[in-house]
Motif scaffolding. Structure first.
Motif, PDB file in Angstrom:
ATOM      1  N   ILE A  20       2.230   8.969   9.076  1.00 21.37           N
ATOM      2  CA  ILE A  20       1.762   8.456  10.373  1.00 21.37           C
ATOM      3  C   ILE A  20       2.309   7.046  10.615  1.00 21.37           C
ATOM      4  CG2 ILE A  20      -0.329   7.602  11.535  1.00 21.37           C
ATOM      5  CD1 ILE A  20      -1.733  10.132  10.379  1.00 21.37           C
ATOM      6  N   GLN A  21       2.255   6.214   9.608  1.00 20.45           N
ATOM      7  CA  GLN A  21       2.802   4.851   9.768  1.00 20.45           C
ATOM      8  C   GLN A  21       4.312   4.873   9.978  1.00 20.45           C
ATOM      9  OE1 GLN A  21      -0.586   2.216   7.429  1.00 20.45           O
ATOM     10  NE2 GLN A  21       1.571   1.768   7.109  1.00 20.45           N
ATOM     11  N   ALA A  22       4.979   5.838   9.358  1.00 22.64           N
ATOM     12  CA  ALA A  22       6.433   5.955   9.568  1.00 22.64           C
ATOM     13  C   ALA A  22       6.727   6.307  11.029  1.00 22.64           C
ATOM     14  CB  ALA A  22       7.012   7.016   8.635  1.00 22.64           C
ATOM     15  N   ILE A  23       5.898   7.156  11.625  1.00 21.78           N
ATOM     16  CA  ILE A  23       6.084   7.514  13.040  1.00 21.78           C
ATOM     17  C   ILE A  23       5.886   6.275  13.917  1.00 21.78           C
ATOM     18  CG2 ILE A  23       5.076   8.839  14.954  1.00 21.78           C
ATOM     19  CD1 ILE A  23       4.493  11.074  12.924  1.00 21.78           C
ATOM     20  N   GLN A  24       4.852   5.505  13.612  1.00 21.39           N
ATOM     21  CA  GLN A  24       4.619   4.280  14.400  1.00 21.39           C
ATOM     22  C   GLN A  24       5.806   3.325  14.269  1.00 21.39           C
ATOM     23  OE1 GLN A  24       0.863   3.575  12.475  1.00 21.39           O
ATOM     24  NE2 GLN A  24      -0.332   4.216  14.271  1.00 21.39           N
ATOM     25  N   ALA A  25       6.345   3.190  13.061  1.00 24.73           N
ATOM     26  CA  ALA A  25       7.507   2.310  12.847  1.00 24.73           C
ATOM     27  C   ALA A  25       8.721   2.849  13.602  1.00 24.73           C
ATOM     28  CB  ALA A  25       7.817   2.200  11.347  1.00 24.73           C
ATOM     29  N   ALA A  26       8.897   4.172  13.592  1.00 25.30           N
ATOM     30  CA  ALA A  26      10.039   4.770  14.302  1.00 25.30           C
ATOM     31  C   ALA A  26       9.955   4.464  15.795  1.00 25.30           C
ATOM     32  CB  ALA A  26      10.075   6.278  14.060  1.00 25.30           C
ATOM     33  N   SER A  70       0.859  -1.194   0.000  1.00 29.55           N
ATOM     34  CA  SER A  70       0.000   0.000   0.000  1.00 29.55           C
ATOM     35  C   SER A  70       0.884   1.229   0.000  1.00 29.55           C
ATOM     36  CB  SER A  70      -0.882  -0.017   1.255  1.00 29.55           C
ATOM     37  OG  SER A  70      -1.279   1.279   1.606  1.00 29.55           O
ATOM     38  N   TYR A  71       0.377   2.315  -0.565  1.00 27.79           N
ATOM     39  CA  TYR A  71       1.150   3.561  -0.506  1.00 27.79           C
ATOM     40  C   TYR A  71       1.367   3.988   0.946  1.00 27.79           C
ATOM     41  CZ  TYR A  71       2.927   8.162  -1.553  1.00 27.79           C
ATOM     42  OH  TYR A  71       3.731   9.263  -1.616  1.00 27.79           O
ATOM     43  N   ASN A  72       0.457   3.574   1.814  1.00 22.12           N
ATOM     44  CA  ASN A  72       0.609   3.934   3.229  1.00 22.12           C
ATOM     45  C   ASN A  72       1.846   3.314   3.867  1.00 22.12           C
ATOM     46  OD1 ASN A  72      -1.753   5.288   2.902  1.00 22.12           O
ATOM     47  ND2 ASN A  72      -3.045   3.784   3.946  1.00 22.12           N
ATOM     48  N   ASP A  73       2.405   2.285   3.213  1.00 25.78           N
ATOM     49  CA  ASP A  73       3.552   1.571   3.785  1.00 25.78           C
ATOM     50  C   ASP A  73       4.903   2.049   3.251  1.00 25.78           C
ATOM     51  OD1 ASP A  73       1.882  -0.135   5.240  1.00 25.78           O
ATOM     52  OD2 ASP A  73       1.711  -1.548   3.575  1.00 25.78           O
ATOM     53  N   VAL A  74       4.907   3.008   2.304  1.00 28.53           N
ATOM     54  CA  VAL A  74       6.164   3.288   1.584  1.00 28.53           C
ATOM     55  C   VAL A  74       7.280   3.803   2.496  1.00 28.53           C
ATOM     56  CG1 VAL A  74       5.136   3.621  -0.696  1.00 28.53           C
ATOM     57  CG2 VAL A  74       5.402   5.597   0.837  1.00 28.53           C
ATOM     58  N   PHE A  75       6.936   4.532   3.539  1.00 32.92           N
ATOM     59  CA  PHE A  75       7.986   5.038   4.434  1.00 32.92           C
ATOM     60  C   PHE A  75       8.213   4.080   5.610  1.00 32.92           C
ATOM     61  CE2 PHE A  75       6.191   9.309   2.922  1.00 32.92           C
ATOM     62  CZ  PHE A  75       7.067   9.385   1.857  1.00 32.92           C
ATOM     63  N   SER A  76       7.134   3.526   6.145  1.00 28.81           N
ATOM     64  CA  SER A  76       7.285   2.699   7.352  1.00 28.81           C
ATOM     65  C   SER A  76       8.152   1.473   7.084  1.00 28.81           C
ATOM     66  CB  SER A  76       5.923   2.282   7.905  1.00 28.81           C
ATOM     67  OG  SER A  76       5.189   1.585   6.929  1.00 28.81           O
ATOM     68  N   LYS A  77       8.011   0.873   5.907  1.00 26.95           N
ATOM     69  CA  LYS A  77       8.838  -0.311   5.619  1.00 26.95           C
ATOM     70  C   LYS A  77      10.315   0.067   5.586  1.00 26.95           C
ATOM     71  CE  LYS A  77       6.460  -4.095   3.305  1.00 26.95           C
ATOM     72  NZ  LYS A  77       7.378  -5.109   3.834  1.00 26.95           N
ATOM     73  N   GLN A  78      10.612   1.242   5.048  1.00 23.82           N
ATOM     74  CA  GLN A  78      12.013   1.688   5.019  1.00 23.82           C
ATOM     75  C   GLN A  78      12.509   1.997   6.429  1.00 23.82           C
ATOM     76  OE1 GLN A  78      13.278   4.208   1.526  1.00 23.82           O
ATOM     77  NE2 GLN A  78      11.066   4.595   1.410  1.00 23.82           N
ATOM     78  N   VAL A  79      11.644   2.590   7.245  1.00 22.03           N
ATOM     79  CA  VAL A  79      12.046   2.888   8.631  1.00 22.03           C
ATOM     80  C   VAL A  79      12.350   1.592   9.366  1.00 22.03           C
ATOM     81  CG1 VAL A  79      11.245   3.785  10.859  1.00 22.03           C
ATOM     82  CG2 VAL A  79      10.791   5.074   8.762  1.00 22.03           C
ATOM     83  N   ARG A  80      11.495   0.585   9.169  1.00 23.17           N
ATOM     84  CA  ARG A  80      11.721  -0.687   9.874  1.00 23.17           C
ATOM     85  C   ARG A  80      13.031  -1.339   9.432  1.00 23.17           C
ATOM     86  NH1 ARG A  80       7.215  -1.544  12.858  1.00 23.17           N
ATOM     87  NH2 ARG A  80       5.342  -0.541  12.037  1.00 23.17           N
ATOM     88  N   ALA A  81      13.421  -1.131   8.178  1.00 20.16           N
ATOM     89  CA  ALA A  81      14.660  -1.747   7.677  1.00 20.16           C
ATOM     90  C   ALA A  81      15.898  -0.950   8.061  1.00 20.16           C
ATOM     91  CB  ALA A  81      14.590  -1.860   6.152  1.00 20.16           C
ATOM     92  N   LEU A  82      15.797   0.372   8.016  1.00 22.47           N
ATOM     93  CA  LEU A  82      16.996   1.217   8.154  1.00 22.47           C
ATOM     94  C   LEU A  82      17.132   1.866   9.525  1.00 22.47           C
ATOM     95  CD1 LEU A  82      16.663   3.028   4.691  1.00 22.47           C
ATOM     96  CD2 LEU A  82      18.247   1.179   5.273  1.00 22.47           C
TER      97      LEU A  82
END
Ligand SMILES: O=C(CO)[C@@H](O)[C@H](O)[C@H](O)[C@H](O)COP(=O)(O)O
Ligand SMILES: [Zn+2]
Length: 197
Positions: A128-134, A96-108
């Motif tokens: 918002i999902q990137a913040i949750q992943a962070a 999903s487009y909603n995951d484009v940043f969070s997946k990178q945050v979880r990896a990097l």
């Protein structure tokens, strides 16, 4: 239509927004710069994300850390999560487009790193999902927002820092976000490399 008047209207609105922002934002910008300095001193890095103009802001910020701002100094570690089209398109296509940043945050993202999360509305789902992943990665968050802070504001914890531009127009908020980014770059350089004029 009087285009000259219209242009003057934009300039005056931008000036007014910056004047008002200058009365409320400086303490928050100082705290955010100190968070980033602490992160960098501890060998952490800053990951940045946002959509549209805020994607540009993310890249603007990371390039000023990686390359330079206004003085000669060593490169500093920062990464915009908005630039790798293969990664962005595959995540958006497969998930999903909603995951484009969070997946990178979880990896990097590593504990102690900072996420610079930029959204004028505070409501972009992928930010918002990137913040949750962070938070899941034990990172802290510096959020550049506007309006009422949106859903992002309520997600932030006491170790995070929100810099909320007191304005409602996306364009005006973005113009202040860029100024905030330049303040952050200057304060980081001052704290890490000493006083310059
Ligand atoms: O630059 C602009 C408008 O000035 C646009 O590209 C704007 O950034 C986009 O509409 C974004 O999708 C808005 O997202 P956000 O700031 O609400 O998170
Ligand atoms: Zn814009």
């Amino acid at each position: 239509m009087d285009f000259q008047q219209r242009i003057l209207g934009h300039f005056n609105a931008s000036i007014d927004t910056k004047t008002y922002a200058s009365e409320v934002l400086p303490p928050f910008i100082e705290v955010a710069s100190q968070m980033m300095v602490q992160c960098l001193v501890n060998e952490g890095k800053v990951l940045a994300c946002g959509n549209g103009g805020s994607a540009g802001d993310s890249q603007h910020f990371s390039s000023e850390l990686l390359n330079r701002f206004e003085r000669e100094r060593p490169s500093l570690p920062a990464l915009a999560l908005t630039t790798d089209t293969s990664t962005l398109t595959s995540i958006a296509n497969d998930y999903s487009y909603n995951d484009v940043f969070s997946k990178q945050v979880r990896a990097l993202g590593q504990p102690g790193d900072i996420l610079l999360a930029i959204s004028t509305s505070g409501n972009s789902a992928n930010v918002i999902q990137a913040i949750q992943a962070a938070h899941d990665r034990d990172m802290t968050v510096v959020a550049l927002t506007g309006r009422d802070g949106g859903d992002m504001a309520s997600l932030l914890g006491q170790d995070d820092c929100e810099i909320r531009v007191p304005a409602t127009s996306t364009a005006r908020i973005q113009e202040v976000h860029l100024l905030v980014i330049h303040c952050l770059c200057d304060l980081i350089d001052e704290q890490l490399f000493g006083t310059s004029e």
